[in-house]
Design a protein around this motif. Structure first.
Motif, PDB file in Angstrom:
ATOM      1  N   GLY A  63      -6.957   0.998  10.742  1.00 30.68           N
ATOM      2  CA  GLY A  63      -8.071   1.913  10.491  1.00 30.68           C
ATOM      3  C   GLY A  63      -8.906   1.423   9.329  1.00 30.68           C
ATOM      4  N   LEU A  64     -10.011   2.112   9.085  1.00 33.67           N
ATOM      5  CA  LEU A  64     -10.914   1.686   8.023  1.00 33.67           C
ATOM      6  C   LEU A  64     -10.295   1.851   6.641  1.00 33.67           C
ATOM      7  N   ASP A  65      -9.495   2.865   6.467  1.00 35.08           N
ATOM      8  CA  ASP A  65      -8.836   3.040   5.168  1.00 35.08           C
ATOM      9  C   ASP A  65      -7.897   1.871   4.878  1.00 35.08           C
ATOM     10  N   GLU A  66      -7.132   1.474   5.886  1.00 39.62           N
ATOM     11  CA  GLU A  66      -6.228   0.332   5.704  1.00 39.62           C
ATOM     12  C   GLU A  66      -7.023  -0.946   5.487  1.00 39.62           C
ATOM     13  N   ALA A  67      -8.135  -1.092   6.200  1.00 33.54           N
ATOM     14  CA  ALA A  67      -8.974  -2.278   6.012  1.00 33.54           C
ATOM     15  C   ALA A  67      -9.522  -2.333   4.595  1.00 33.54           C
ATOM     16  N   ALA A  68      -9.959  -1.176   4.065  1.00 31.55           N
ATOM     17  CA  ALA A  68     -10.463  -1.138   2.689  1.00 31.55           C
ATOM     18  C   ALA A  68      -9.372  -1.513   1.700  1.00 31.55           C
ATOM     19  N   SER A  69      -8.159  -1.053   1.959  1.00 28.46           N
ATOM     20  CA  SER A  69      -7.036  -1.374   1.071  1.00 28.46           C
ATOM     21  C   SER A  69      -6.759  -2.874   1.072  1.00 28.46           C
ATOM     22  N   ARG A  70      -6.772  -3.500   2.222  1.00 24.23           N
ATOM     23  CA  ARG A  70      -6.510  -4.939   2.300  1.00 24.23           C
ATOM     24  C   ARG A  70      -7.634  -5.745   1.648  1.00 24.23           C
ATOM     25  N   LEU A  71      -8.863  -5.272   1.804  1.00 27.41           N
ATOM     26  CA  LEU A  71      -9.977  -5.973   1.166  1.00 27.41           C
ATOM     27  C   LEU A  71      -9.821  -5.971  -0.350  1.00 27.41           C
ATOM     28  N   ARG A  72      -9.357  -4.849  -0.896  1.00 32.10           N
ATOM     29  CA  ARG A  72      -9.131  -4.787  -2.342  1.00 32.10           C
ATOM     30  C   ARG A  72      -7.960  -5.681  -2.758  1.00 32.10           C
ATOM     31  N   ALA A  73      -6.929  -5.748  -1.898  1.00 32.29           N
ATOM     32  CA  ALA A  73      -5.708  -6.448  -2.287  1.00 32.29           C
ATOM     33  C   ALA A  73      -5.817  -7.962  -2.142  1.00 32.29           C
ATOM     34  N   CYS A  74      -6.323  -8.431  -1.004  1.00 35.41           N
ATOM     35  CA  CYS A  74      -6.327  -9.880  -0.774  1.00 35.41           C
ATOM     36  C   CYS A  74      -7.666 -10.433  -0.318  1.00 35.41           C
ATOM     37  N   GLY A  75      -8.687  -9.567  -0.197  1.00 33.38           N
ATOM     38  CA  GLY A  75     -10.032 -10.050   0.103  1.00 33.38           C
ATOM     39  C   GLY A  75     -10.323 -10.281   1.566  1.00 33.38           C
TER      40      GLY A  75
END
Length: 732
Positions: free
Chosen positions: A542-554
């Protein structure tokens, strides 16, 4: 001097009573209709804000034009000195005044309230052709009245020629003014023409003489004397000349429109695709009202043939004016040439018109409905009298069904090669909103998608579609700033998606890359989902998980199935439609995280400019679009690569050189695990590494991290050499 002998009409009592009763009935019906329209307003007629001149105006214009032509006989006698016509000259003038009075009476009803006539009389506008026609009409009555007085008063006999000449000149000016009402209307392609004035003069000569011949026959039937056979033959041949002149000017007018590029759509409508208007033109105006009377007048030569020809000319004249006046209004009006205007008024659509029972001589029917009604309420070629009662009920029932709100969008795209057009950005936005909301019937959706695809998507349509699609993607409130939006939908035919390593390389160096795509929609291709699995990266749910991964590893990837289900459902229509639909083009521009830069790959070169222009409409600042390997955003290492893009909203183009020599294509069904091995340094692939590094260089230049291509290439190569060589994995 030839002696003219005048007699009195001695009508037969029975026939006169029958005629009087018939005229009284006609007057009663006409007065009742006029009173009803006076009380209820013109909404009870077939006229609308699109078609403001209806069947009453057709009759009014016919009577006014015929009034000028009815003076033919008097003009021939007085102006051209043909004594044989002199006995009919007085009747000619009387018929002319009567016809003009009838036409003006109809126009007075068009004012809505009779007291408005005083406004037109007391407030003269010299810049209006309508105002000048008021002068011409009243002047015609005055001059013809004077002309009649000179013919009837012996002491004024010497003034007949002068009065006749004045009346002759005035009638030409009057008909020119009537034609100029249409000729001066620059907004109507069917009206605006310098040929309108001579065309109306030719019409007046034919229509007026035809009416006069019918009046002569009527008077003869009531007990008067018929014209001498020789004079009748002359009048018939003269009518034939006038009919031929009318057909000539009609042909010239249509040929002029066909020659001009902006008139071909109008001509296609009137001559081929106009339904009842096309039928009336060919059958009524040209056939029954033109060619058949010529045959009767030039080869029949009998009184009965002349009578039939005159009646056909009158019917053909009404058909001609119906096509000219009403057909000219239902065609879309180009308010701003070269520009598209869009509103709820129905711009670009053929207007509907069906005469109501209150419009004299019309078949009883309701506006926009009835037998033979075509699209948009426009009457079709079928005539009401030919419809059986059951068919009539079915047709009315269909016409009474309200139009679906999505139908106008399909109509705009599908009206044919000359009448259809593309959608504006706002129209595309409104249409896509309805599609994503599920407010469209399946048959409408299929037609809409195929029509847009067939006409090729425009930048405005793409921008409107993307705006609507973004409304369906709820961006997380705490979403991080993203550097790259990277669509991956095409799939690779033989080579692995090396651009995935480019994206991971950028992410490892502090840039955030969001990738979205769809797997498996074309058999035999290598998709991003399989490549991610080979690298051990799981797609975000989902978008929330995608946002989390973007913050964590780009880096984060989502399937369009989860990112935007409405778009996914539309893309899945490909097996049903047999072709890609506009969504396959539009989805590449979705950019749900509003990334600073978009990396878009296309399979066909023309789509580069299409995406560039659509991105500008959407306010995108940075963009790189190029024809990549397999249609993905991956730089082909063995070929020069032309990149089209945006830098701070400004359009740019540049060609990147080839990076490696061409290699034989690998066999189908490539090894996706090679991506992992090359990233970890366990294996090497010169062409693949060149593609990954070269694509990263294009991205760095597009984002503004490098000033030129050489600096971007050097920076990408350094990043590749210094990569971590650790499994990308997933964020904790």
């Amino acid at each position: 001097m030839a002696l003219a002998i005048f007699g009195t009409l001695a009508p037969r009592p029975g026939r006169l009573a029958l005629l009087s009763a018939g005229l009284a009935l006609v007057l009663a019906v006409a007065l009742a209709a006029a009173l009803h329209m006076e009380e209820q307003g013109h909404w009870v007629t077939g006229m609308t804000n699109h078609v403001v001149w209806g069947l009453p105006h057709v009759f009014a214009i016919f009577l006014i034009v015929a009034a000028s032509g009815a003076l033919n006989v008097a003009s021939v006698a007085s102006v051209f000195g043909k004594a044989a016509y002199k006995p009919l000259a007085r009747l000619s003038g009387l018929v002319a005044v009567a016809l003009l009075a009838g036409g003006l009476a109809v126009l007075v009803l068009d004012l809505g309230r009779p007291d408005r006539l005083m406004v037109a009389v007391t407030n003269f506008n010299p810049t209006s052709i309508f105002a000048w026609n008021v002068v011409l009409y009243s002047g015609f009555v005055a001059i013809v009245a004077l002309y009649l007085a000179c013919m009837m008063a012996p002491r004024l006999a010497a003034r007949v020629r002068a009065a006749g000449t004045a009346a002759f000149v005035w009638r030409l000016v009057l008909t020119t003014g009537t034609g100029s009402i249409f000729g001066f209307l620059v907004a109507r392609d069917a009206f605006h023409s310098a040929l309108m004035a001579p065309l109306f003069i030719a019409m007046s000569l034919a229509f007026g003489l035809a009416v006069f011949l019918l009046v002569l026959d009527l008077l003869a039937a009531l007990g008067g004397s018929a014209p001498e056979p020789e004079l009748g033959g002359r009048l018939g041949r003269l009518l034939g000349v006038f009919v031929a002149a009318n057909l000539y000017f009609v042909a010239v007018w249509h040929l002029t429109n066909l020659y001009a590029a902006n008139g071909r759509g109008l001509e296609l409508f009137l001559l081929a695709e106009g339904g009842v208007y096309t039928a009336l033109f060919w059958l009524g105006q040209v056939g029954l009202g033109g060619l058949l009377p010529l045959v009767l007048l030039w080869w029949g030569r009998s009184a009965a043939a002349r009578r039939l020809a005159a009646a056909l000319v009158v019917l053909g004249g009404l058909a001609q004016l119906y096509v000219q006046v009403i057909g000219g209004q239902v065609v879309p009006m180009p308010l701003i040439p070269g520009r598209q205007l869009h509103s709820a008024f129905g711009d670009g659509a053929v207007a509907g018109y069906g005469p109501s029972v209150y419009e004299p001589g019309a078949w009883p029917r309701r506006r926009g409905a009835g037998p033979g009604a075509g699209a948009g309420g426009m009457p079709g070629p079928a005539l009401p009298a030919l419809q059986p009662s059951r068919g009539l009920a079915m047709t009315v029932a269909i016409a009474d069904r309200p139009e679906h709100p999505f139908a106008p969008f399909v109509r705009i795209l599908g009206k044919g090669p000359h009448m259809s057009r593309t959608l504006s950005e706002e129209e595309a936005f409104a249409a896509a909103r309805m599609v994503f909301a599920g407010a469209v019937e399946p048959v409408q959706l299929g037609a809409f998608l195929c029509l847009v695809r067939m006409m090729t998507e425009t930048p405005e349509e793409l921008a409107g579609f993307v705006r609507a699609a973004r409304e369906t993607v709820p961006r997380p409130a705490d979403a991080p700033a993203v550097d790259f939006d990277w669509p991956a939908y095409a799939g690779k035919r033989r080579r692995p998606p090396w651009f995935l390593l480019s994206a991971l390389l950028l992410a490892e160096n502090g840039m955030r890359v969001f990738m979205h795509g769809l797997d498996g929609h074309t058999a035999g291709r290598l998709y991003i989902g399989g490549a991610l699995a080979a690298l051990g990266i799981r797609p975000a749910a989902g978008l929330d998980e995608a946002a989390s991964r973007l913050r964590a590893c780009g880096f984060a990837y989502m399937s369009i199935e989860r990112l935007c289900p409405p778009l996914y459902r539309l893309m899945e229509l490909k097996p049903l439609l047999g072709l890609r639909n506009p969504v396959h083009t539009m989805v590449r521009m979705l950019n749900p995280f509003d990334a600073r830069c978009q990396m878009i790959g296309v399979a066909h070169a023309p789509y580069r400019i299409l995406h560039q222009q659509a991105a500008r409409l959407l306010g995108q600042n940075r963009l790189a679009v190029f024809r990549g390997d397999g249609g993905e955003a991956e730089r082909p290492p063995a070929d020069p690569c032309q990149v089209v893009g945006l830098v701070e909203g400004g359009a740019v183009q540049e060609v990147w050189p080839a990076l490696a020599d061409a290699q034989p294509p690998p066999p189908a069904g490539g090894d996706l695990d090679v991506l992992r091995r090359v990233w970890l340094g366990e294996d090497s692939d010169a062409e693949g590494e060149a593609a990954a590094v070269g694509t990263a260089a294009v991205a760095l230049k597009a984002l503004g991290r490098a000033a030129d291509r050489d600096q971007a290439a050097a920076l990408a190569a350094a990043m590749w050499r210094e990569r971590s060589r650790c499994p990308p994995g997933q964020p904790a």
